[in-house]
Design a protein around this motif. Sequence first.
Motif, short mmCIF file in Angstrom:
data_model
loop_
_atom_site.label_atom_id
_atom_site.label_comp_id
_atom_site.label_asym_id
_atom_site.label_seq_id
_atom_site.Cartn_x
_atom_site.Cartn_y
_atom_site.Cartn_z
N VAL A 48 -1.92 10.27 15.58
CA VAL A 48 -0.63 10.50 16.21
C VAL A 48 0.33 11.17 15.23
O VAL A 48 0.04 11.27 14.04
N GLN A 49 1.47 11.61 15.73
CA GLN A 49 2.51 12.20 14.90
C GLN A 49 3.77 11.34 14.99
O GLN A 49 4.11 10.84 16.07
N CYS B 169 6.84 9.40 18.17
CA CYS B 169 6.97 7.94 18.12
C CYS B 169 8.42 7.50 18.32
O CYS B 169 9.34 8.11 17.79
N ARG B 170 8.61 6.43 19.07
CA ARG B 170 9.98 5.95 19.31
C ARG B 170 10.61 5.31 18.07
O ARG B 170 11.82 5.13 18.03
N HIS B 171 9.82 4.98 17.06
CA HIS B 171 10.36 4.39 15.83
C HIS B 171 10.85 5.44 14.85
O HIS B 171 11.52 5.11 13.87
N TYR B 172 10.55 6.69 15.10
CA TYR B 172 10.96 7.79 14.23
C TYR B 172 12.36 8.25 14.61
O TYR B 172 12.62 8.55 15.78
N THR B 173 13.26 8.31 13.64
CA THR B 173 14.66 8.65 13.92
C THR B 173 14.99 10.10 13.59
O THR B 173 16.13 10.51 13.76
N THR C 20 11.95 6.52 4.51
CA THR C 20 12.18 7.97 4.59
C THR C 20 10.89 8.70 4.94
O THR C 20 9.85 8.48 4.33
N VAL C 21 10.98 9.56 5.95
CA VAL C 21 9.82 10.35 6.40
C VAL C 21 10.24 11.81 6.40
O VAL C 21 11.11 12.22 7.16
N GLY C 22 9.62 12.59 5.54
CA GLY C 22 9.91 14.02 5.47
C GLY C 22 9.27 14.78 6.61
O GLY C 22 8.40 14.26 7.32
N SER D 35 5.06 15.60 10.94
CA SER D 35 4.25 16.47 11.80
C SER D 35 2.75 16.35 11.55
O SER D 35 1.95 16.93 12.27
N LEU D 36 2.37 15.55 10.57
CA LEU D 36 0.96 15.36 10.22
C LEU D 36 0.27 14.41 11.18
O LEU D 36 0.81 13.34 11.51
#
Length: 66
Positions: free
Chosen positions: A20-21, A25-29, A45-47, A52-53
């Motif tokens: 998945v990416q 995801c609903r947890h990704y802001t 922190t997610v770059g 997109s990976l």
Amino acid sequence: MSRETFTPKTPAQQQDDDRVQCLTCRHYTGTSCRQWRAAGLLTATVGPGLASLLQRCFAYAPSSQG
């Protein structure tokens, strides 16, 4: 040294792919993950590269906006 060539996945392989990416995801802001510990990350922190990976994530929840 052998050279590998890129082979696109068949529709059947894509259907069986459980990666998945963060972007879906609903947890990704947009810059961070609200479930980063459950996802196995070291920080919230997610770059953009990681977001997109395609990856396997235990905390993944499909976005309702997807």
